[in-house]
Motif scaffolding. Structure first.
Motif, PDB file in Angstrom:
ATOM      1  N   ASP A   1       0.555 -11.352   0.289  1.00  0.00           N
ATOM      2  CA  ASP A   1       0.390 -10.248  -0.466  1.00  0.00           C
ATOM      3  C   ASP A   1      -0.143  -9.136  -0.033  1.00  0.00           C
ATOM      4  O   ASP A   1       0.190  -8.167  -0.332  1.00  0.00           O
ATOM      5  CB  ASP A   1      -0.619 -10.641  -1.184  1.00  0.00           C
ATOM      6  CG  ASP A   1      -1.107 -11.525  -2.115  1.00  0.00           C
ATOM      7  OD1 ASP A   1       0.021 -12.208  -2.625  1.00  0.00           O
ATOM      8  OD2 ASP A   1      -2.056 -12.678  -2.162  1.00  0.00           O
ATOM      9  N   ILE A   2      -0.143  -8.754   1.731  1.00  0.00           N
ATOM     10  CA  ILE A   2      -0.370  -7.112   1.815  1.00  0.00           C
ATOM     11  C   ILE A   2       2.008  -7.330   2.258  1.00  0.00           C
ATOM     12  O   ILE A   2       2.031  -5.998   1.693  1.00  0.00           O
ATOM     13  CB  ILE A   2      -0.216  -6.937   3.140  1.00  0.00           C
ATOM     14  CG1 ILE A   2      -0.626  -5.583   3.156  1.00  0.00           C
ATOM     15  CG2 ILE A   2      -0.061  -8.182   3.953  1.00  0.00           C
ATOM     16  CD1 ILE A   2      -1.290  -4.830   4.606  1.00  0.00           C
ATOM     17  N   HIS A   3       2.537  -8.045   2.310  1.00  0.00           N
ATOM     18  CA  HIS A   3       3.338  -8.069   2.666  1.00  0.00           C
ATOM     19  C   HIS A   3       4.534  -7.598   1.355  1.00  0.00           C
ATOM     20  O   HIS A   3       5.323  -6.488   1.089  1.00  0.00           O
ATOM     21  CB  HIS A   3       4.490  -9.305   3.326  1.00  0.00           C
ATOM     22  CG  HIS A   3       5.582  -8.460   3.364  1.00  0.00           C
ATOM     23  ND1 HIS A   3       7.024  -9.392   2.953  1.00  0.00           N
ATOM     24  CD2 HIS A   3       6.205  -8.702   4.972  1.00  0.00           C
ATOM     25  CE1 HIS A   3       8.118  -8.752   3.594  1.00  0.00           C
ATOM     26  NE2 HIS A   3       7.964  -8.927   4.897  1.00  0.00           N
ATOM     27  N   GLY A   4       4.443  -8.270  -0.093  1.00  0.00           N
ATOM     28  CA  GLY A   4       4.896  -8.010  -0.944  1.00  0.00           C
ATOM     29  C   GLY A   4       4.094  -6.584  -1.482  1.00  0.00           C
ATOM     30  O   GLY A   4       4.985  -6.126  -2.353  1.00  0.00           O
ATOM     31  N   ALA A   5       3.454  -6.310  -1.294  1.00  0.00           N
ATOM     32  CA  ALA A   5       2.763  -4.809  -1.973  1.00  0.00           C
ATOM     33  C   ALA A   5       3.790  -4.225  -1.577  1.00  0.00           C
ATOM     34  O   ALA A   5       3.944  -2.939  -1.862  1.00  0.00           O
ATOM     35  CB  ALA A   5       0.964  -4.850  -1.622  1.00  0.00           C
ATOM     36  N   LEU A   6       4.321  -3.957  -0.102  1.00  0.00           N
ATOM     37  CA  LEU A   6       5.180  -3.012   0.892  1.00  0.00           C
ATOM     38  C   LEU A   6       6.312  -3.254   0.380  1.00  0.00           C
ATOM     39  O   LEU A   6       6.892  -1.927   0.324  1.00  0.00           O
ATOM     40  CB  LEU A   6       4.750  -3.161   2.169  1.00  0.00           C
ATOM     41  CG  LEU A   6       3.582  -2.979   3.260  1.00  0.00           C
ATOM     42  CD1 LEU A   6       3.374  -3.597   4.275  1.00  0.00           C
ATOM     43  CD2 LEU A   6       2.991  -1.727   3.216  1.00  0.00           C
TER      44      LEU A   6
ATOM     45  N   ALA B   1      -3.599   0.977  -4.328  1.00  0.00           N
ATOM     46  CA  ALA B   1      -3.793  -0.009  -5.970  1.00  0.00           C
ATOM     47  C   ALA B   1      -2.506  -1.430  -5.971  1.00  0.00           C
ATOM     48  O   ALA B   1      -3.809  -2.781  -6.218  1.00  0.00           O
ATOM     49  CB  ALA B   1      -3.243   0.521  -6.950  1.00  0.00           C
ATOM     50  N   ASN B   2      -2.129  -1.659  -5.244  1.00  0.00           N
ATOM     51  CA  ASN B   2      -1.287  -3.033  -5.326  1.00  0.00           C
ATOM     52  C   ASN B   2      -2.232  -3.644  -3.908  1.00  0.00           C
ATOM     53  O   ASN B   2      -2.660  -5.174  -4.602  1.00  0.00           O
ATOM     54  CB  ASN B   2       0.148  -2.828  -4.854  1.00  0.00           C
ATOM     55  CG  ASN B   2       1.419  -2.842  -5.534  1.00  0.00           C
ATOM     56  OD1 ASN B   2       0.624  -1.676  -6.325  1.00  0.00           O
ATOM     57  ND2 ASN B   2       2.475  -2.155  -5.154  1.00  0.00           N
ATOM     58  N   LEU B   3      -2.868  -3.210  -2.621  1.00  0.00           N
ATOM     59  CA  LEU B   3      -3.103  -4.163  -2.986  1.00  0.00           C
ATOM     60  C   LEU B   3      -5.015  -4.549  -2.889  1.00  0.00           C
ATOM     61  O   LEU B   3      -5.212  -5.442  -2.907  1.00  0.00           O
ATOM     62  CB  LEU B   3      -4.026  -3.604  -0.813  1.00  0.00           C
ATOM     63  CG  LEU B   3      -2.745  -3.618   0.447  1.00  0.00           C
ATOM     64  CD1 LEU B   3      -3.588  -2.675   1.214  1.00  0.00           C
ATOM     65  CD2 LEU B   3      -1.451  -4.552  -0.127  1.00  0.00           C
ATOM     66  N   ARG B   4      -5.489  -3.493  -3.696  1.00  0.00           N
ATOM     67  CA  ARG B   4      -7.135  -4.191  -4.567  1.00  0.00           C
ATOM     68  C   ARG B   4      -6.503  -4.537  -5.254  1.00  0.00           C
ATOM     69  O   ARG B   4      -7.456  -5.391  -5.564  1.00  0.00           O
ATOM     70  CB  ARG B   4      -7.699  -2.124  -4.697  1.00  0.00           C
ATOM     71  CG  ARG B   4      -7.438  -1.622  -4.145  1.00  0.00           C
ATOM     72  CD  ARG B   4      -8.095  -0.311  -4.824  1.00  0.00           C
ATOM     73  NE  ARG B   4      -9.138   0.768  -2.864  1.00  0.00           N
ATOM     74  CZ  ARG B   4      -8.296   1.049  -2.405  1.00  0.00           C
ATOM     75  NH1 ARG B   4      -6.555   0.814  -1.504  1.00  0.00           N
ATOM     76  NH2 ARG B   4      -9.128   2.180  -0.912  1.00  0.00           N
ATOM     77  N   ALA B   5      -5.813  -5.441  -5.682  1.00  0.00           N
ATOM     78  CA  ALA B   5      -5.348  -6.343  -6.754  1.00  0.00           C
ATOM     79  C   ALA B   5      -5.380  -7.095  -7.121  1.00  0.00           C
ATOM     80  O   ALA B   5      -5.337  -8.318  -7.078  1.00  0.00           O
ATOM     81  CB  ALA B   5      -4.311  -5.559  -8.149  1.00  0.00           C
TER      82      ALA B   5
ATOM     83  N   ALA C   1      -4.638   3.220   5.347  1.00  0.00           N
ATOM     84  CA  ALA C   1      -2.997   3.467   5.090  1.00  0.00           C
ATOM     85  C   ALA C   1      -2.307   2.866   4.620  1.00  0.00           C
ATOM     86  O   ALA C   1      -0.556   3.789   4.234  1.00  0.00           O
ATOM     87  CB  ALA C   1      -2.657   2.944   6.204  1.00  0.00           C
ATOM     88  N   CYS C   2      -3.171   2.582   3.642  1.00  0.00           N
ATOM     89  CA  CYS C   2      -2.289   2.104   2.645  1.00  0.00           C
ATOM     90  C   CYS C   2      -2.274   2.762   1.002  1.00  0.00           C
ATOM     91  O   CYS C   2      -1.184   2.872   0.323  1.00  0.00           O
ATOM     92  CB  CYS C   2      -2.220   0.317   1.968  1.00  0.00           C
ATOM     93  SG  CYS C   2      -1.435  -0.786   3.602  1.00  0.00           S
ATOM     94  N   ASP C   3      -2.657   3.811   1.196  1.00  0.00           N
ATOM     95  CA  ASP C   3      -3.034   5.053   0.448  1.00  0.00           C
ATOM     96  C   ASP C   3      -2.671   5.451   0.999  1.00  0.00           C
ATOM     97  O   ASP C   3      -1.555   6.182  -0.923  1.00  0.00           O
ATOM     98  CB  ASP C   3      -4.567   5.204   0.124  1.00  0.00           C
ATOM     99  CG  ASP C   3      -5.230   4.069  -0.654  1.00  0.00           C
ATOM    100  OD1 ASP C   3      -4.770   3.136  -1.695  1.00  0.00           O
ATOM    101  OD2 ASP C   3      -7.397   4.197  -0.531  1.00  0.00           O
TER     102      ASP C   3
END
Length: 402
Positions: A114-119, A67-71, A59-61
């Motif tokens: 971190d997931i909130h920040g990536a979004l 990529a932000n999450l993976r980092a 979903a995030c892809d």
């Protein structure tokens, strides 16, 4: 270009949590102006760690933030279940190459912030044409000719093409249209984040580990590049609970886990402070869409935590909403009907399966023995087969075909 882009009014997103930001990102990627209305004073996320299964990465892809999450994520090598009474290993699922090959994505753990920040970074990078309104709580939706008018608690009004209600378990939008009741589970979760150096060396694993016991369980896994450990402790409360968050008392945790093994007692004595969540969900509903008002995330399908799918499936919802709008060329009626049709059955299954998994985790007496025998001799491929319905979701086939 969507035909509705001629309408310059924004799409209103009620709620700026993970589901709200995912919805906002899906909408701006389809060319819509968005106005996010959040009741807190700032757009931020509280809490501790969450687990990201392959469907969350898919979903995030699709939202452009994978990529932000993976980092920021910590990648796990397996999921392990131990019996909390005798520390016996009950089952383990490998999350290595075989798992990634089967589901196309890894399994990882990450801090909620971190997931909130990536979004949030994704939303801001995707467009300048987005507005955030904070300290504002929506209390009413009125349907207008070809749009909606929201009224907030201070009497302010917000006009838009549609409203996507991402306002959580106590959704005001859901309450207005459905008026069902929160189901307080009676299950209480204590959460804490501790330094890795304080965590027992023998128990440090790059894995979500769950210790299952009678009416209780504990989950731990590493966070922040292995510098921290997330702890989530759940038990069946012996008093009447009200849904909400308070500070937790360590003595209460130790009382409910008094009969568990020494390894678990070691972990439970570490945190200096806890946050206490009394959990709740709602029964699944068939209707998520009311004119140009649609439910998403916890507003649509609040669930207990036993499948670790709350944030993951909110991101799925957002992707499906965006794809439905694209498929319908911006026709809101057609798009929202397709969104609802694509999500309701899947999410009812997740909500009900999460409840049942809680029962399995917390088995006691002879049911505990049955649980400990359930997965004996099961191959990794058989585990993956059983998880296919949940982890095999992807954006390319997210829309209902009939």
């Amino acid at each position: 270009m969507n035909t509705t882009q001629k309408d310059t009014r924004p799409v209103l997103v009620a709620g700026g949590g993970i589901g709200g930001l995912a919805a906002a990102l899906a909408l701006v990627r389809e060319g819509y102006r968005v106005k996010v209305i959040e009741q807190s004073a700032q757009i931020s996320e509280i809490g501790a760690g969450i687990q990201l299964s392959p469907n969350a990465f898919a979903a995030c892809d699709a939202l452009g933030v994978g990529a932000n999450l993976r980092a920021k994520a910590v990648y796990t090598e397996e999921m392990v279940m131990f019996d909390a009474m005798d520390a016996r290993r009950v089952a383990g699922i490998s999350l290595g190459e075989g798992f990634r090959g089967r589901f196309g994505n890894p399994y990882a753990v990450i801090h909620r912030a971190d997931i909130h920040g990536a979004l949030l970074e994704g939303v801001k990078a995707a467009t300048q044409d987005i507005e955030f309104v904070t300290s504002t709580r929506i209390v009413r939706v009125d349907q207008t000719a070809g749009g909606v008018l929201l009224t907030d608690a201070k009497g302010g009004q917000h006009e838009g093409q549609a409203v996507i209600a991402c306002d959580g378990v106590r959704s005001a939008v859901r309450q207005q249209y459905v008026a069902d009741n929160i189901r307080v589970s009676g299950h209480v979760v204590f959460r804490a984040v501790i330094d890795t150096e304080d965590f027992p060396v023998a128990l440090r694993r790059t894995a979500p580990c769950i210790w299952v016991g009678p009416n209780c369980h504990l989950v731990h896994y590493p966070l922040k590049d292995g510098e921290k450990y997330n702890l989530a402790v759940t038990f069946h409360s012996d008093k009447v609970e009200a849904w909400g968050v308070t500070d937790g008392d360590a003595a209460e945790v130790l009382r409910y886990f008094a009969a568990t093994c020494e390894q678990l007692q070691q972990i439970l004595r570490i945190p200096k402070s806890w946050k206490r969540w009394s959990t709740a969900d709602r029964d699944p509903i068939e209707t998520w869409v009311f004119g140009r008002a649609a439910l998403l995330g916890d507003a649509a399908h609040p669930m207990v935590q036993y499948l670790a799918q709350g944030a993951c499936t909110a991101c799925e919802d957002a992707v499906t909403l965006g794809r439905a709008l694209r498929h319908a060329d911006g026709d809101w009626g057609e798009a929202l009907a397709l969104y609802e049709r694509s999500r309701v059955a899947r999410m009812a299954r997740v909500v009900l399966s999460a409840r049942e998994m809680g029962r399995i985790y917390h088995a006691k007496g002879v049911e505990r023995l049955v649980r400990n025998d359930l997965w004996k001799g099961r191959s990794q491929e058989q585990f993956y087969d059983a998880l296919e319905w949940l982890y095999g979701w992807n954006a390319d086939n997210c829309l209902a075909t009939a």
